[in-house]
Design a protein around this motif. Structure first.
Motif, PDB file in Angstrom:
ATOM      1  N   ARG A 164       0.915  -1.278   0.034  1.00  0.00           N
ATOM      2  CA  ARG A 164       0.000  -0.025  -0.059  1.00  0.00           C
ATOM      3  C   ARG A 164       0.840   1.266   0.153  1.00  0.00           C
ATOM      4  O   ARG A 164       1.707   1.520   0.927  1.00  0.00           O
ATOM      5  CB  ARG A 164      -0.980  -0.059   1.228  1.00  0.00           C
ATOM      6  N   CYS A 165       0.617   2.032  -0.904  1.00  0.00           N
ATOM      7  CA  CYS A 165       1.505   3.091  -1.124  1.00  0.00           C
ATOM      8  C   CYS A 165       0.643   4.367  -1.469  1.00  0.00           C
ATOM      9  O   CYS A 165      -0.325   4.468  -1.961  1.00  0.00           O
ATOM     10  CB  CYS A 165       2.559   3.157  -2.353  1.00  0.00           C
ATOM     11  N   GLY A 166       1.104   5.676  -1.086  1.00  0.00           N
ATOM     12  CA  GLY A 166       0.602   6.847  -1.456  1.00  0.00           C
ATOM     13  C   GLY A 166       0.688   7.429  -3.021  1.00  0.00           C
ATOM     14  O   GLY A 166      -0.181   8.033  -3.443  1.00  0.00           O
ATOM     15  N   ARG A 167       1.791   6.860  -3.566  1.00  0.00           N
ATOM     16  CA  ARG A 167       1.912   7.009  -5.014  1.00  0.00           C
ATOM     17  C   ARG A 167       2.493   5.763  -5.744  1.00  0.00           C
ATOM     18  O   ARG A 167       2.980   4.756  -5.118  1.00  0.00           O
ATOM     19  CB  ARG A 167       3.078   8.104  -5.198  1.00  0.00           C
ATOM     20  N   GLU A 198       6.393   0.931  -6.988  1.00  0.00           N
ATOM     21  CA  GLU A 198       7.395   0.240  -7.889  1.00  0.00           C
ATOM     22  C   GLU A 198       8.640  -0.109  -7.245  1.00  0.00           C
ATOM     23  O   GLU A 198       9.057  -0.893  -7.395  1.00  0.00           O
ATOM     24  CB  GLU A 198       7.413   1.253  -9.372  1.00  0.00           C
ATOM     25  N   SER A 199       8.975   1.230  -6.419  1.00  0.00           N
ATOM     26  CA  SER A 199      10.437   0.827  -5.631  1.00  0.00           C
ATOM     27  C   SER A 199      10.347  -0.239  -4.602  1.00  0.00           C
ATOM     28  O   SER A 199      11.302  -1.012  -4.742  1.00  0.00           O
ATOM     29  CB  SER A 199      10.676   2.436  -4.920  1.00  0.00           C
ATOM     30  N   GLY A 200       9.167  -0.292  -4.315  1.00  0.00           N
ATOM     31  CA  GLY A 200       9.123  -1.346  -3.317  1.00  0.00           C
ATOM     32  C   GLY A 200       9.333  -2.669  -3.742  1.00  0.00           C
ATOM     33  O   GLY A 200       9.875  -3.587  -3.220  1.00  0.00           O
ATOM     34  N   PHE A 201       8.660  -3.035  -5.023  1.00  0.00           N
ATOM     35  CA  PHE A 201       8.603  -4.162  -5.660  1.00  0.00           C
ATOM     36  C   PHE A 201      10.103  -4.379  -6.323  1.00  0.00           C
ATOM     37  O   PHE A 201      10.550  -5.552  -6.179  1.00  0.00           O
ATOM     38  CB  PHE A 201       7.889  -4.352  -7.041  1.00  0.00           C
ATOM     39  N   LEU A 246      11.878  -3.080   2.953  1.00  0.00           N
ATOM     40  CA  LEU A 246      10.609  -2.548   2.723  1.00  0.00           C
ATOM     41  C   LEU A 246      10.330  -1.475   3.704  1.00  0.00           C
ATOM     42  O   LEU A 246      10.148  -0.088   3.717  1.00  0.00           O
ATOM     43  CB  LEU A 246       9.479  -3.171   2.371  1.00  0.00           C
ATOM     44  N   VAL A 247      10.787  -1.915   5.145  1.00  0.00           N
ATOM     45  CA  VAL A 247      10.444  -1.262   6.211  1.00  0.00           C
ATOM     46  C   VAL A 247      11.548   0.015   6.207  1.00  0.00           C
ATOM     47  O   VAL A 247      11.312   1.207   6.803  1.00  0.00           O
ATOM     48  CB  VAL A 247      10.541  -2.079   7.632  1.00  0.00           C
ATOM     49  N   LYS A 248      12.434  -0.565   5.980  1.00  0.00           N
ATOM     50  CA  LYS A 248      13.805   0.722   5.919  1.00  0.00           C
ATOM     51  C   LYS A 248      13.612   1.722   4.943  1.00  0.00           C
ATOM     52  O   LYS A 248      14.080   2.974   5.264  1.00  0.00           O
ATOM     53  CB  LYS A 248      15.194  -0.214   5.604  1.00  0.00           C
ATOM     54  N   THR A 249      12.836   1.557   4.218  1.00  0.00           N
ATOM     55  CA  THR A 249      12.545   2.708   3.064  1.00  0.00           C
ATOM     56  C   THR A 249      11.178   3.190   3.213  1.00  0.00           C
ATOM     57  O   THR A 249      10.676   3.911   2.329  1.00  0.00           O
ATOM     58  CB  THR A 249      12.751   2.299   1.625  1.00  0.00           C
ATOM     59  N   GLY A 250      10.651   2.962   4.385  1.00  0.00           N
ATOM     60  CA  GLY A 250       9.334   3.735   4.834  1.00  0.00           C
ATOM     61  C   GLY A 250       8.070   3.126   4.191  1.00  0.00           C
ATOM     62  O   GLY A 250       6.985   3.481   4.329  1.00  0.00           O
ATOM     63  N   HIS A 251       8.192   1.637   3.663  1.00  0.00           N
ATOM     64  CA  HIS A 251       6.824   0.921   3.395  1.00  0.00           C
ATOM     65  C   HIS A 251       6.382   0.263   4.446  1.00  0.00           C
ATOM     66  O   HIS A 251       7.071  -0.918   4.991  1.00  0.00           O
ATOM     67  CB  HIS A 251       7.364   0.153   2.246  1.00  0.00           C
ATOM     68  N   MET A 252       5.252   0.436   4.905  1.00  0.00           N
ATOM     69  CA  MET A 252       4.713   0.106   6.393  1.00  0.00           C
ATOM     70  C   MET A 252       3.533  -0.779   6.286  1.00  0.00           C
ATOM     71  O   MET A 252       3.130  -1.357   7.339  1.00  0.00           O
ATOM     72  CB  MET A 252       4.429   1.318   7.353  1.00  0.00           C
TER      73      MET A 252
END
Length: 300
Positions: free
Chosen positions: A10-13, A18-21, A157-163
């Motif tokens: 789940r992302c704001g943008r 894409e960066s998460g994948f 993911l968590v390190k880069t702000g994907h929560m």
């Protein structure tokens, strides 16, 4: 690593997703490059050097971490989990296409020879080095590396702000910040559920003989080979483990698949594991820690 990963982020943008994948793919490729037995890797080099004068081979930090965790689980389960089981898996043909037919079942002499090469106590670890003492021994991290890869992907993911995300790697589920339903099918009742679970953190791993198997002499042979007996396990049908670390959920679900009822009770009590085991007679054993606040309930 021989299986498929599905992810929900789940992302704001959209570009954030894409960066998460991309991060997930990078984490999985790194684990696969170091730990796979299907191409040259740190593990295949370790296997090739077994029993030689220079049997201690260099390994990176991640591989050493997984090997140490594997030995930890092996010791705590009295060898029910043993990553040196590969000679037995080779014997039964489990590095060919799943569902195919082998020439026949191995003889007792062949099983005895392969079983003699299984023994986690002959896996030696030193700082950034690992090795097998005896020639012919082989390691396969298939029962723990998948969980480790999930943990690595989640940490990235968590390190880069994907929560908020869920990861499904070959049926093992990891959730973070999203409630994920996990349904475990009943192997003795087609179309029926055994357990229904919900997690928003941690991981659920399921071990069963139903997904990967071979046919030999008209008999279906499951891929979970008991490291104590050298036989494809037939007493138990499904084990389910919830753990905050996917690596340990993966390893313990494998280990508990080979346990008797008393051993299951003792291990899960000692390690405070949330775990379930269904045997061939339909008896469902539930660990003490799974009572009350566990994420799973028995399906109606």
């Amino acid at each position: 690593m021989g299986t498929v990963l599905a992810a929900e982020i789940r992302c704001g943008r959209a570009d954030g997703c894409e960066s998460g994948f991309t991060l997930i793919g990078s984490a999985l490729r790194k684990v696969d490059a170091a730990m796979s037995v299907y191409h040259e890797s740190e593990i295949t080099r370790l296997n090739a050097a077994a029993g030689q004068a220079d049997y201690l081979q260099p390994v990176e930090n991640n591989t050493e971490q997984v090997l140490r965790a594997a030995l930890d689980v092996a010791q705590k389960t009295s060898g029910a989990f043993d990553i040196t089981v590969k000679p037995l898996a080779n014997l039964y043909g489990f590095y060919r296409k799943a569902g195919s037919t082998t020439a026949g079942l191995p003889t007792q002499a062949e099983k005895s020879h392969a079983l003699a090469l299984v023994g986690y106590r002959d896996l030696v670890l030193a700082s950034r080095r690992a090795g097998l003492k005896r020639r012919g021994m082989q390691v396969d991290l298939g029962g723990i590396a998948k969980g480790f890869a999930l943990d690595q992907a989640a940490a990235a993911l968590v390190k880069t702000g994907h929560m908020e995300f869920t990861l499904n790697f070959g049926g093992q589920i990891l959730a973070h910040g999203i409630t994920a339903p996990v349904v475990v099918k009943h192997p003795l009742k087609p179309g029926k559920d055994l357990l229904r679970c919900e997690i928003s953190s941690g991981s659920i791993s399921v071990s069963a003989q139903s997904e990967t198997y071979r046919f030999a002499d008209g008999r279906k042979i499951g891929h979970l080979i008991n490291p104590h007996t050298g036989e494809s396990e037939r007493e138990n049908l499904t084990t389910v483990v919830y753990h905050v670390q996917a690596m340990y959920a993966d390893a313990y679900s494998t280990a508990l698949f080979f346990t008797t009822a008393p051993a299951f009770a003792a291990i899960t009590r000692s390690e405070r594991l949330v775990a379930y085991k269904l045997d061939k007679n339909g008896n469902l054993q539930i660990s003490e820690a799974a009572n009350g606040t566990a994420p799973c309930r028995i399906a109606d």
